[in-house]
Design a protein around this motif. Structure first.
Motif, PDB file in Angstrom:
ATOM      1  N   GLY A  79       0.821  -1.210   0.000  1.00 45.35           N
ATOM      2  CA  GLY A  79       0.000   0.000   0.000  1.00 45.35           C
ATOM      3  C   GLY A  79       0.848   1.251   0.000  1.00 45.35           C
ATOM      4  N   ARG A  82       2.215   1.971  -3.141  1.00 46.27           N
ATOM      5  CA  ARG A  82       1.180   2.198  -4.159  1.00 46.27           C
ATOM      6  C   ARG A  82       1.225   1.167  -5.291  1.00 46.27           C
ATOM      7  NH1 ARG A  82       1.288   5.722  -0.577  1.00 46.27           N
ATOM      8  NH2 ARG A  82       0.306   7.776  -0.770  1.00 46.27           N
ATOM      9  N   LEU A  83       1.549  -0.088  -4.941  1.00 48.66           N
ATOM     10  CA  LEU A  83       1.460  -1.150  -5.935  1.00 48.66           C
ATOM     11  C   LEU A  83      -0.020  -1.388  -6.200  1.00 48.66           C
ATOM     12  CD1 LEU A  83       4.063  -3.628  -4.381  1.00 48.66           C
ATOM     13  CD2 LEU A  83       4.458  -1.823  -6.062  1.00 48.66           C
ATOM     14  N   LYS A  84      -0.348  -1.829  -7.402  1.00 49.51           N
ATOM     15  CA  LYS A  84      -1.759  -2.041  -7.718  1.00 49.51           C
ATOM     16  C   LYS A  84      -2.022  -3.525  -7.938  1.00 49.51           C
ATOM     17  CE  LYS A  84      -2.264   2.398  -7.731  1.00 49.51           C
ATOM     18  NZ  LYS A  84      -2.622   2.984  -6.425  1.00 49.51           N
ATOM     19  N   TYR A  85      -3.043  -4.027  -7.261  1.00 51.33           N
ATOM     20  CA  TYR A  85      -3.411  -5.418  -7.490  1.00 51.33           C
ATOM     21  C   TYR A  85      -4.923  -5.589  -7.440  1.00 51.33           C
ATOM     22  CZ  TYR A  85      -3.172  -5.658  -2.294  1.00 51.33           C
ATOM     23  OH  TYR A  85      -3.331  -5.438  -0.953  1.00 51.33           O
ATOM     24  N   ALA A  86      -5.368  -6.788  -7.816  1.00 53.88           N
ATOM     25  CA  ALA A  86      -6.797  -7.060  -7.945  1.00 53.88           C
ATOM     26  C   ALA A  86      -7.511  -6.891  -6.604  1.00 53.88           C
ATOM     27  CB  ALA A  86      -6.992  -8.475  -8.472  1.00 53.88           C
TER      28      ALA A  86
END
Lengths: 667, 174
Positions: free
Chosen positions: B35, B38-42
């Motif tokens: 978080g 700011r990694l993006k995941y499903a």
């Protein structure tokens, strides 16, 4: 304190934090508050810009009083960040602080998702789980455990020395453990320090001496921590004291034994000078070494190797009787309440960038070797003399060797630009040589650093923006060892080939090769690069995930000396704040046995890593010693009759969470 | 945005729901790190925080499936790194047993996953979740609650059939 009675209806207050736009930007907080308001037992449901602010917390306190709330749920950031804050607010409202549950919709939701509708949906499910869980919460008491006031500092570089001195001056008993025979670390090897160009040893040696003679510091050099047991407040640490074959209490540091050694000339690699000079089998690492005690290297001492030496050293020592060839390594056990890890760094091995010729061409040096060469107490007495005996007339300094490089280490080592400028100045001062600094970018953050850069630049060194591609012998001149440095000057857009007499590689900083071992020893975490991981990069920069263990200096990441010292002071203050409080509050997440349901099967007993569980012989029931239980919950999960309960993580609470997370979505 | 995550529901189409049990010290912290980075995941996982992966009772997992989870993810510290010395090994043992049992129950192996994710491995949280979502999306819904309802209906129908069947007056006992 108000404790709701069992039959009293549950009245939940729910609060969702916008966190500015951190949460509200991705989660529809108003919709979330409206949704939660429809759930059972919810009396108040609000959204607010910053729940952790004073007005946000005050809102909770007032609502508890005015609306007779008896449970609080806050949906905001990670509980690891603000659970404590809101438990306190709950307590201030007059409730037991454990009638609170936190929902993480920032780190686990708004920051990691990109679809507002899905993020809101997830937030609703997470909030619902908490709303279903919190009615089962019970009032709990925080346990207090007393703390041992002694401190262990691991690593005797500038960070460790400073931390030890701060605590010792405050009257705390400090054990300073250093793996090398002397404290001082890397800083003791430096000549001058940037940006002030004051001499490193002039500032360091008084601190080393103070640490060595401080009545509150037990200095164990040539020693290593081999085992750490226990927990914050009460760590049991085993330290291995390696034999130096010289009795520390009896040695006066006169070095007459060194004079008298059967080897008339120094013959062996001197580690302190990075092999640029020689030492004897009996030696003092450097003149200002602390403790000022010689040691004997068993690998090279004839007596220790064969037992057939004339032992002229023993003769020279005479009545002092400080030399003891029979000395054995010792294991010492100490008890401390807090630990400061200040184990430092190692320099990048330039052999890993073979195109720069380190270890191949004798006139290629790494920066630490050059620090020794320019140092007045170094192997050449401060003269910059190359391995072939000549004084260089042209010198290339290559920045970012083992830093900012996809093929070796990706991080910026932070100090290299500045020490490269410093070395440029010093080499020029000593030799009047022409200096070429090859850099990618010049990075000079920090107080007085940019001014330092400007000053050095104005002294007339050649600053060339371009990464060096190759270093190779000058084909026209093989005999003198002259080298060609080839780089692209990206400012002039041309390939440069600069013939030089000496190449200095500004090697980066990297974690020790045995970082993994140290990490395990203290049960810490490492970043992916291998630096020890701080609990929070901004708010807990010297804490680790293990309570009572703090970080100082470069073991946490590359730093210059002022920052290392500042961090060491911070770590000492953190340790001191724990010690001075006298006790530690422990999360009441321990487990207990419901005797009526226990069948006495003993499945739980071997599972406990703390041997907290025993069988009551008269009742044939399991019993958990609360003082030993650390709250992992392994026994709870394994109990076949479900008769063990973990506070804060009761089975029923988890089941309710599961149900809440998976309830059919009607929105 | 570079994440090629399966498009989860929101438009009426099905997308898996995964319950994650993360230990406080390693994997939960790693998810926090994801978080902060700011990694993006499903958005398909719902996390329950426990102090240790050793606290994961097999019943939690079965309950999650029974209540409609399409997958269960357990995250613990790497071997030798457990904050409580060896809770993760205890989980591993239960996991191996449970996996065999789930197979017998007709629940595909990919629906239960155990991962060691250290506090520094935010990136791994992202890749594991995305990968799991992809695999379970391919498997389709598990929908145990739906199956339970079907079975209940079948049983009721069967019971009715038995009750309304003409009772033979004489039963021959050989």
């Amino acid at each position: 304190m108000y404790t709701p009675k069992k039959h009293e209806p549950v009245r939940i207050g729910f609060y969702v934090c916008h966190c500015g736009t951190n949460i509200a930007g991705m989660v529809d907080v108003q919709a979330l508050a409206r949704y939660v308001a429809t759930l059972p037992n919810v009396v108040v449901s609000r959204d607010y810009k910053y729940m952790c602010s004073d007005p946000g917390q005050e809102m909770i306190v007032q609502d508890i009083i005015e609306n007779r709330l008896n449970r609080i749920v806050v949906a905001a950031c990670s509980p690891l960040l603000h659970e404590h804050t809101f438990r306190e607010a709950t307590r201030r409202g007059g409730l037991n602080p454990f009638f609170f549950q936190m929902v993480n919709i920032r780190e686990h939701d708004s920051w990691v998702h990109t679809d507002r509708q899905l993020a809101t949906r997830k937030a609703m499910a997470l909030a619902r789980a908490a709303i279903q869980r919190v009615p089962l919460h019970k009032p709990l008491e925080v346990k207090k455990v007393s703390i041992n006031p002694n401190v262990l500092v691991v690593g005797g570089g500038i960070a460790g020395i400073h931390a030890a001195l701060v605590l010792a001056n405050a009257g705390k008993q400090v054990y300073l453990v250093e793996r090398d025979p002397t404290i001082g670390g890397h800083m003791a090897k430096f000549d001058k320090t940037f940006p002030t160009l004051d001499c490193a040893m002039c500032v360091l040696s008084p601190k080393m001496a103070a640490a060595g003679s401080h009545p509150n510091i037990t200095l164990w050099s040539y020693s290593e921590v081999v085992k750490v047991d226990g927990y914050v407040g009460n760590f049991k640490v085993t330290v291995r004291r390696k034999p130096r074959y010289v009795l520390e209490d009896l040695c006066t540091g006169c070095q007459e034994c060194v004079e008298a050694c059967i080897y008339k000339e120094p013959k062996f690699r001197d580690e302190f000078n990075l092999g640029l000079s020689k030492r004897k089998p009996v030696f003092l690492p450097f003149p200002q070494a602390i403790p000022p005690v010689v040691l004997i290297d068993p690998e090279t001492c004839i007596e220790l190797k064969t037992g057939k030496c004339k032992k002229t050293c023993v003769e020279a020592c005479g009545d002092r009787k400080a030399i003891d060839f029979k000395q054995k390594e010792e294991l010492r056990e100490i008890t401390v309440g807090t630990i400061i890890v200040a184990t430092g760094f190692q320099i990048f091995d330039a052999k890993r960038t073979p195109y720069y010729g380190y270890g191949i061409y004798p006139n290629v040096y790494n920066a630490l070797e050059v620090e020794r060469l320019v140092n007045a107490s170094g192997p050449t007495g401060g003269e910059i003399i190359l391995r072939n005996g000549q004084v260089p007339k042209k010198v290339a300094i290559i920045h970012c060797v083992g830093s900012r490089d996809e093929n070796s280490n990706r991080w910026c080592s932070r100090v290299c630009c500045l020490y490269s400028l410093k070395l440029a100045h010093l080499i020029h001062e000593h030799t009047q040589a022409e200096i070429y600094n090859f850099y990618i970018d010049i990075r000079t953050p920090g107080k007085s650093m940019e001014e330092f850069y400007c000053r050095i630049a104005e002294e007339g060194i050649n600053l060339i923006r371009g990464r060096v591609a190759d270093v190779y012998p000058d084909p026209s001149d093989g005999a003198t060892g002259r080298l060609i440095v080839q780089a692209e000057d990206t400012m002039l857009d041309c390939i440069m080939k600069v013939p030089v007499d000496m190449v200095v590689l500004s090697v980066g900083l990297e974690p020790h090769s045995d970082t993994e071992k140290i990490r395990r020893l203290f049960n810490m975490s490492c970043s992916s690069e291998g630096w020890f991981l701080e609990r929070h990069p901004k708010l807990a920069p010297v804490s680790t995930f293990t309570d009572g263990i703090f970080l100082a200096g470069c073991c946490q990441g590359p730093k210059d000396i002022p920052d290392s010292v500042a961090q060491a002071g911070a770590a000492a203050a953190e340790a001191f704040s724990l010690i001075d409080k006298g006790n530690i509050e422990q999360e009441p997440n321990t487990a207990f046995v419901v005797e009526a349901e226990c069948s006495g099967c003993k499945s739980c007993i071997p599972l406990c890593p703390y041997t907290a569980i025993s069988l009551l012989p008269d009742k044939k029931k399991a019993y958990i010693n609360e003082a030993l239980c650390k709250g992992c919950g392994t026994c709870v999960a394994a109990c076949p009759s479900g008769s063990i309960v973990q506070n804060l993580f009761e089975d029923a609470e988890i089941f309710n969470e599961i149900e809440g997370l998976l309830a059919p979505t009607s929105f | 945005m570079e994440n090629a995550t399966p498009s989860p529901a929101g438009n009426g189409s099905w997308s898996p729901r995964i319950i994650a049990f993360f230990c406080n010290w390693c994997t939960y912290t790693a998810a926090d790190l994801a978080g902060v980075s700011r990694l993006k995941y499903a958005a398909n996982t719902r996390t329950i925080r426990l102090m240790c992966s050793g606290r994961v009772d097999p019943q939690f997992i079965l309950e999650a499936f029974a209540k409609g989870a399409d997958g269960v993810l357990i995250g613990g510290c790497h071997p030798n790194d457990c904050h409580y010395a060896e809770g993760n090994y205890k989980m591993l043992r239960r996991f191996q047993l449970l996996k065999r049992m789930l197979k017998d129950l007709g629940i595909a192996e990919e629906r239960l996953r155990l991962e060691w994710i250290s506090a520094a491995e935010g990136e791994k949280v992202k890749s594991v979740i995305n990968d799991m979502v992809k695999k379970i999306t391919a498997l389709g819904p598990l929908d145990l609650p739906g199956k339970f309802a079907d079975w209940d209906r079948e049983m009721t129908a069967l019971a009715h059939a038995v009750e309304s069947a003409p009772v033979e007056k004489e039963v021959a006992h050989a």
